[in-house]
Design a protein around this motif. Structure first.
Motif, mmCIF file in Angstrom:
data_model
loop_
_atom_site.group_PDB
_atom_site.id
_atom_site.type_symbol
_atom_site.label_atom_id
_atom_site.label_comp_id
_atom_site.label_asym_id
_atom_site.label_seq_id
_atom_site.Cartn_x
_atom_site.Cartn_y
_atom_site.Cartn_z
ATOM 1 N N UNK A 192 -13.931 -3.717 -9.471
ATOM 2 C CA UNK A 192 -14.557 -3.912 -10.548
ATOM 3 C C UNK A 192 -14.909 -4.059 -11.700
ATOM 4 N N UNK A 193 -13.168 -3.928 -12.403
ATOM 5 C CA UNK A 193 -13.078 -3.776 -13.536
ATOM 6 C C UNK A 193 -11.941 -4.655 -14.321
ATOM 7 N N UNK A 194 -12.138 -4.570 -15.655
ATOM 8 C CA UNK A 194 -11.105 -6.054 -15.473
ATOM 9 C C UNK A 194 -9.370 -5.372 -15.825
ATOM 10 N N UNK A 195 -8.344 -5.668 -15.909
ATOM 11 C CA UNK A 195 -7.482 -5.346 -15.828
ATOM 12 C C UNK A 195 -6.001 -5.002 -17.306
ATOM 13 N N UNK B 122 -11.739 -10.299 -19.005
ATOM 14 C CA UNK B 122 -12.661 -9.840 -18.288
ATOM 15 C C UNK B 122 -13.104 -9.179 -16.150
ATOM 16 N N UNK B 123 -13.902 -8.798 -16.730
ATOM 17 C CA UNK B 123 -14.339 -7.472 -14.957
ATOM 18 C C UNK B 123 -14.438 -9.132 -13.825
ATOM 19 N N UNK C 236 0.195 -4.626 -15.492
ATOM 20 C CA UNK C 236 -1.165 -4.770 -15.294
ATOM 21 C C UNK C 236 -2.352 -3.501 -14.487
ATOM 22 N N UNK D 98 -5.091 -0.027 -8.582
ATOM 23 C CA UNK D 98 -3.986 -1.331 -7.903
ATOM 24 C C UNK D 98 -3.177 -1.920 -8.961
ATOM 25 N N UNK E 74 0.862 -14.037 -11.047
ATOM 26 C CA UNK E 74 0.254 -12.606 -10.233
ATOM 27 C C UNK E 74 1.119 -12.200 -9.074
ATOM 28 N N UNK E 75 2.312 -11.664 -9.001
ATOM 29 C CA UNK E 75 2.242 -10.820 -7.471
ATOM 30 C C UNK E 75 1.000 -10.004 -6.616
ATOM 31 N N UNK E 76 1.107 -10.005 -5.309
ATOM 32 C CA UNK E 76 -0.522 -9.452 -4.865
ATOM 33 C C UNK E 76 -0.455 -8.298 -4.705
ATOM 34 N N UNK E 77 -0.149 -7.292 -5.442
ATOM 35 C CA UNK E 77 0.261 -5.946 -6.186
ATOM 36 C C UNK E 77 0.504 -5.243 -4.803
ATOM 37 N N UNK F 171 -1.187 -4.750 -10.901
ATOM 38 C CA UNK F 171 -0.045 -5.650 -10.358
ATOM 39 C C UNK F 171 0.592 -6.150 -11.315
ATOM 40 N N UNK G 253 -1.965 -1.342 -24.222
ATOM 41 C CA UNK G 253 -2.428 -0.835 -24.425
ATOM 42 C C UNK G 253 -3.542 0.174 -23.666
ATOM 43 N N UNK H 61 -5.973 -8.902 -3.095
ATOM 44 C CA UNK H 61 -4.244 -9.683 -3.650
ATOM 45 C C UNK H 61 -4.607 -9.862 -5.186
ATOM 46 N N UNK H 62 -3.660 -11.125 -5.575
ATOM 47 C CA UNK H 62 -3.287 -10.674 -7.463
ATOM 48 C C UNK H 62 -3.628 -12.211 -7.521
ATOM 49 N N UNK H 63 -4.117 -12.285 -8.468
ATOM 50 C CA UNK H 63 -4.798 -13.438 -9.260
ATOM 51 C C UNK H 63 -3.616 -14.489 -9.042
ATOM 52 N N UNK I 255 -5.379 -2.436 -12.536
ATOM 53 C CA UNK I 255 -6.621 -2.570 -12.182
ATOM 54 C C UNK I 255 -7.445 -1.471 -11.161
ATOM 55 N N UNK J 45 0.682 -0.989 0.540
ATOM 56 C CA UNK J 45 -0.241 0.264 0.488
ATOM 57 C C UNK J 45 0.849 1.063 0.254
ATOM 58 N N UNK K 28 -3.063 -4.020 -19.518
ATOM 59 C CA UNK K 28 -2.095 -3.894 -19.723
ATOM 60 C C UNK K 28 -1.376 -2.946 -19.735
#
Lengths: 114, 110
Positions: free
Chosen positions: A40-43, B101-102, A35, A88, A105-108, A90, A59, B42-44, A37, A10, A45
């Protein structure tokens, strides 16, 4: 479990500050990605790298920059943070390309710019 | 531009019920499709990867199908448990990158 680490987890920072988000992986993967994020939205790049000294924009238009001097390290830098950068971030890596390998992935890092 | 849609955005089921999560995409010229799980903050975590030449992929209680021609994939989770509560995302690869996707946020009630 994948060994990919992001620091800090954080970060709250004021407008205009320079920040670097760290990402390291111990798997020896050549491919690394950043990425963005929003809830509620998509990731999306924002940057990717195919190996040392290789970096490309993704993109989503981003004012950030990245470097890849070592295989294991892929930091992202914002020269002058703005509230619109609140999100966030990632980091991910893969053994092969995204066309044939799962991403790890990392935890962001959750960034808030005040 | 690849568009990936996941409906519904949220789903709540009682423990033990089978889960069915849907993913659709607009460009069928994909290399693979991946399903991920994301826990809050967390991440994915990668769950399954289906190559474009495959019809389905299985891992434990998870089974994912792919119908490339219709631009659809379905993730089945058998006998859901409270620990399955998370957001599930699908992503498709057209070349060097994934389009996500979301996600569908799943709550399994004990």
């Amino acid at each position: 479990e994948a060994d990919i680490y992001q620091t800090p987890r954080y970060l709250v920072i004021g407008t205009g500050k320079k920040i670097t988000l760290e990402c390291s992986q111990t798997m020896g993967h050549d491919k690394m990605y950043w990425y963005q994020q929003d809830p509620g939205m998509e990731l999306h790049l924002i940057h990717y790298s195919y190996g040392v000294n290789s970096t490309e924009k993704g993109d989503l238009s981003s004012e950030s920059t990245v470097s890849r001097i070592r295989t294991e390290h892929f930091p992202l830098t914002l020269e002058s943070a703005r509230p619109s950068h609140t999100s966030q971030y990632l980091c991910a890596s893969s053994e092969g390309g995204a066309y044939n390998s799962p991403l790890h992935f990392g935890n962001g890092t959750r960034l808030t710019v005040t | 531009k690849q568009e990936v849609t996941q409906i519904p955005a949220a789903l709540s089921v009682p423990e033990g019920e089978n889960l069915v999560l849907n993913c659709s995409f607009t460009d069928s010229a994909i290399y693979n499709l991946q399903w991920f799980r994301q826990d809050p903050g967390k991440g994915l975590t990668s769950l399954l990867l289906i190559q474009s030449s495959q019809r389905e992929q299985t891992s434990g209680r998870l089974n994912a199908s792919l119908d490339k021609s219709s631009g659809r994939s379905t993730l089945y989770i058998a006998a859901s448990q409270p620990g399955d509560s998370a957001t599930y995302l699908c992503a498709v690869s057209n070349d060097y990158k994934l389009s996500f996707g979301a996600g569908t946020t799943v709550t399994v009630r004990a």
